[in-house]
Design an enzyme around this catalytic site. Structure first.
Site, short mmCIF file in Angstrom:
data_model
loop_
_atom_site.label_atom_id
_atom_site.label_comp_id
_atom_site.label_asym_id
_atom_site.label_seq_id
_atom_site.Cartn_x
_atom_site.Cartn_y
_atom_site.Cartn_z
N CYS A 128 27.63 -23.62 0.62
CA CYS A 128 27.89 -22.54 0.67
C CYS A 128 26.81 -22.52 1.20
CB CYS A 128 27.75 -21.65 -0.47
SG CYS A 128 27.17 -22.17 -1.81
N GLU A 161 29.54 -14.64 -6.28
CA GLU A 161 28.14 -15.76 -5.46
C GLU A 161 29.13 -16.40 -4.05
OE1 GLU A 161 25.80 -17.39 -6.05
OE2 GLU A 161 25.45 -16.50 -8.13
P1 NAD Z 1 38.41 -21.19 -3.11
O1 NAD Z 1 40.01 -20.54 -1.53
O2 NAD Z 1 38.41 -22.03 -3.73
O3 NAD Z 1 38.94 -18.83 -3.14
C1 NAD Z 1 37.87 -18.79 -5.09
C2 NAD Z 1 38.84 -18.87 -5.55
O4 NAD Z 1 39.04 -17.55 -5.14
C3 NAD Z 1 39.54 -19.38 -6.56
O5 NAD Z 1 39.45 -19.97 -7.33
C4 NAD Z 1 41.22 -18.89 -5.87
O6 NAD Z 1 42.13 -19.45 -6.42
C5 NAD Z 1 40.55 -17.15 -5.89
N1 NAD Z 1 41.91 -16.92 -5.19
C6 NAD Z 1 41.51 -17.04 -4.28
N2 NAD Z 1 43.03 -16.02 -3.38
C7 NAD Z 1 42.93 -14.66 -4.21
C8 NAD Z 1 43.03 -13.64 -4.22
N3 NAD Z 1 43.38 -13.01 -2.86
N4 NAD Z 1 43.07 -13.32 -5.48
C9 NAD Z 1 42.28 -13.57 -6.30
N5 NAD Z 1 41.52 -14.78 -6.46
C10 NAD Z 1 41.85 -15.21 -5.05
O7 NAD Z 1 37.67 -20.52 -2.37
P2 NAD Z 1 37.20 -19.80 -0.32
O8 NAD Z 1 37.33 -18.85 -0.45
O9 NAD Z 1 38.08 -21.24 0.58
O10 NAD Z 1 35.16 -20.68 -0.85
C11 NAD Z 1 34.54 -20.61 -0.11
C12 NAD Z 1 33.63 -19.63 0.21
O11 NAD Z 1 32.63 -19.73 -1.19
C13 NAD Z 1 32.41 -19.57 1.55
O12 NAD Z 1 32.13 -18.24 1.61
C14 NAD Z 1 31.90 -20.08 0.45
O13 NAD Z 1 29.86 -20.04 0.93
C15 NAD Z 1 31.55 -19.87 -0.64
N6 NAD Z 1 30.64 -20.37 -1.70
C16 NAD Z 1 29.54 -19.69 -2.09
C17 NAD Z 1 28.84 -20.56 -3.83
C18 NAD Z 1 28.17 -19.43 -4.03
O14 NAD Z 1 27.59 -20.49 -5.00
N7 NAD Z 1 27.12 -18.96 -3.12
C19 NAD Z 1 29.63 -21.68 -3.66
C20 NAD Z 1 30.73 -21.97 -3.22
C21 NAD Z 1 31.35 -21.80 -1.98
#
Ligand code: NAD
Length: 470
Positions: free
Chosen positions: A258, A224
């Site tokens: 998102c 997602e």
């Molecule tokens: P985040 O920083 O919370 O990261 C997401 C998850 O990935 C966390 O649980 C984090 O611990 C893990 N993570 C981070 N770095 C990692 C690594 N190197 N290795 C393994 N795991 C790791 O969230 P984010 O990435 O800032 O999220 C924002 C993005 O998510 C945006 O692009 C947004 O559009 C997208 N998003 C999508 C949805 C959807 O339903 N499609 C919903 C919310 C957010």
């Protein structure tokens, strides 16, 4: 005034405890206890009870993590979880039933059906922007399908991460549903283990890391992700309602959604009216001095706040633009006609800045969208049904809403998910149930009337007859 400067001491799960947790879930799944309808219903009821009874603690954690007001937290998260639970409980018995399909003449006499079976242990990796919904909504689907689940909330929403771990330990069957708290180190450890499905919500870069790790075990993934979701506004639209719905969907959670409209595409001649209408709605919703509004959220971290502020460099800001890094505040901001190669238009904004791109004719919006990666959501405001059809058939997006923001998320009968770089797979309602099930093919033949046609020795007569049947 809203603040989210209160932080919490974040205590990750010990890496040494991760493998035993996973093994324990796998042992539970092997016991078969999670397959029973009664177990699934009980856990779903407990998820609802947990959210309702812990409502105040959840509101407090959301306030600390995201400076969010209670009503927005309810609408965007708690309410969503409760309605997903209710929908699943109502339909679960039917979803679990064998799904009969017809049987071709070559396999007669016989019966064919699809039997949904749970996959096993599901890893749910959540993101910080909707820190309850993004772990509990997949959990509803995983539990409905009869699986065990391991939840890894985002470390950035540290208060909610801690609360999710506590709530799960208090309300749910901990032999089957567990939590690992942590950041990169802990998630990297998790990904070294074999799961039966991984659902990850977050950015594209980590999405690739998750998919690579899953490939080692041929584990299916649901990703997602995000991207730049366009919002096309045609001049035939109802201006007042359009402005209200754009402001609602863009500035909820301070733009950290998102499926928020990332940018607007509008005809040059109509842009001034639209910008005025949006400005008026911002003032109507959040007051003349947005920083004092109790209904406007804050950015999750200083890092994200600096990232978003940087997007404003060298831009034509026509509304807002003020910010306060120490309080992680950025005013609702409108930028007019940023250049396509500026970081503002190259990256997902994921914050409270709305670029408005003007064009001579609104039909140019279609090639504009198609020249970019397939978005998670696409919005069209228009009363022109032939333009609506043109947009629907000529563009691709994970989800589309005509004449509103992300209201599709409120309908559990619709899949929630992206396409191409905005994600793979989907969940919510029955689609979520199916996503976390194996749809097992079953054919039952009768011993009666065993036609020897397909057995050797093969003859030209048999071959001719067989060609007529297949
Ligand atoms: P985040 O920083 O919370 O990261 C997401 C998850 O990935 C966390 O649980 C984090 O611990 C893990 N993570 C981070 N770095 C990692 C690594 N190197 N290795 C393994 N795991 C790791 O969230 P984010 O990435 O800032 O999220 C924002 C993005 O998510 C945006 O692009 C947004 O559009 C997208 N998003 C999508 C949805 C959807 O339903 N499609 C919903 C919310 C957010």
């Amino acid at each position: 005034m809203q603040t989210n400067t209160q932080t919490t001491e974040f205590t990750p799960t010990l890496v040494a405890d991760i493998a035993p947790k996973i093994q324990s879930l796998k042992n539970t799944f092997s016991s078969g206890s999670t397959k029973a309808l009664a177990w699934r219903i009980e856990q779903l009821q407990q998820i609802k009870k947990m959210v309702l009874e812990q409502q105040d603690n959840i509101f407090t954690a959301m306030q600390k993590d995201l400076g969010r007001c209670d009503m927005e937290s309810w609408t965007a998260e708690l309410g969503g979880v409760v309605s997903e639970v209710d929908h699943s409980i109502k339909h679960l018995k039917k979803w679990m039933k064998p799904r009969k399909v017809s049987t071709p003449i070559i396999a007669q006499p016989g019966k064919s059906y699809i039997l949904p079976e749970p996959l096993g242990t599901i890893l749910i990796i959540g993101a910080w922007n909707y820190p309850l919904l993004l772990v509990l909504s997949p959990l509803v689907a995983a539990v409905s399908a009869g699986n065990c689940a391991l939840i890894k909330p985002s470390e950035l929403s540290a208060n909610m991460s801690k609360l999710v771990a506590k709530m799960v330990s208090l309300y749910l069957d901990n032999d089957a549903i567990d939590v690992v708290e942590g950041a990169v180190k802990e998630t990297t450890e998790l990904l070294k283990h074999q799961f039966d499905h991984i659902i990850y919500t977050g950015g594209e870069v980590v999405g690739k890391i998750v998919m690579r790790a899953a490939a080692e075990f041929l584990t299916p993934v649901t990703l997602e992700l995000g991207g730049k979701s366009p919002c096309i506004v045609d001049s035939s639209t109802d201006l007042d309602v359009t402005a209200a719905r754009i402001v609602w969907s863009k500035w909820m959670n301070a733009g950290q959604t998102c499926v928020a409209p990332d940018y607007v595409l509008v005809e040059k001649s109509f842009a001034p009216q639209l910008i005025d209408a949006i400005k008026n709605k911002i003032a109507e919703f959040y007051g003349a001095d947005v920083v004092t509004s109790k209904d406007y959220g804050r950015i999750v971290s200083e890092r994200h706040c600096s990232r978003i502020i940087k997007y404003l460099e060298d831009q034509n800001v026509v509304f807002g633009g003020t910010h306060d890094l120490a309080n992680k505040y950025i005013e609702p901001t409108i930028v007019l006609d940023p250049s396509s190669d500026s970081p503002l238009m190259q990256e997902e904004i994921f914050g409270p800045i709305l670029p408005i791109i003007t064009m001579d004719n609104i039909s140019q919006a279609i090639p504009y969208v198609n020249a970019r990666e397939k978005p998670l959501a696409l919005y069209l405001f228009s009363k022109n049904s032939s333009f609506e059809q043109q947009v629907l058939t000529s563009t691709s997006a994970g989800m589309v809403c005509i004449n509103d923001g992300f209201m599709f998320a409120a309908n559990p009968n619709l899949p929630f998910g992206g396409v191409g770089s905005s994600g793979t797979g989907a969940y919510h309602g029955k689609i979520g149930f199916d996503n976390f099930s194996h749809l097992k093919t079953v054919m039952k033949r009768s011993f009666w009337f065993d036609v020897p046609l397909r057995y050797p020795p093969f003859t030209s007569k048999k071959f001719k007859l067989l060609k007529k049947l297949i």
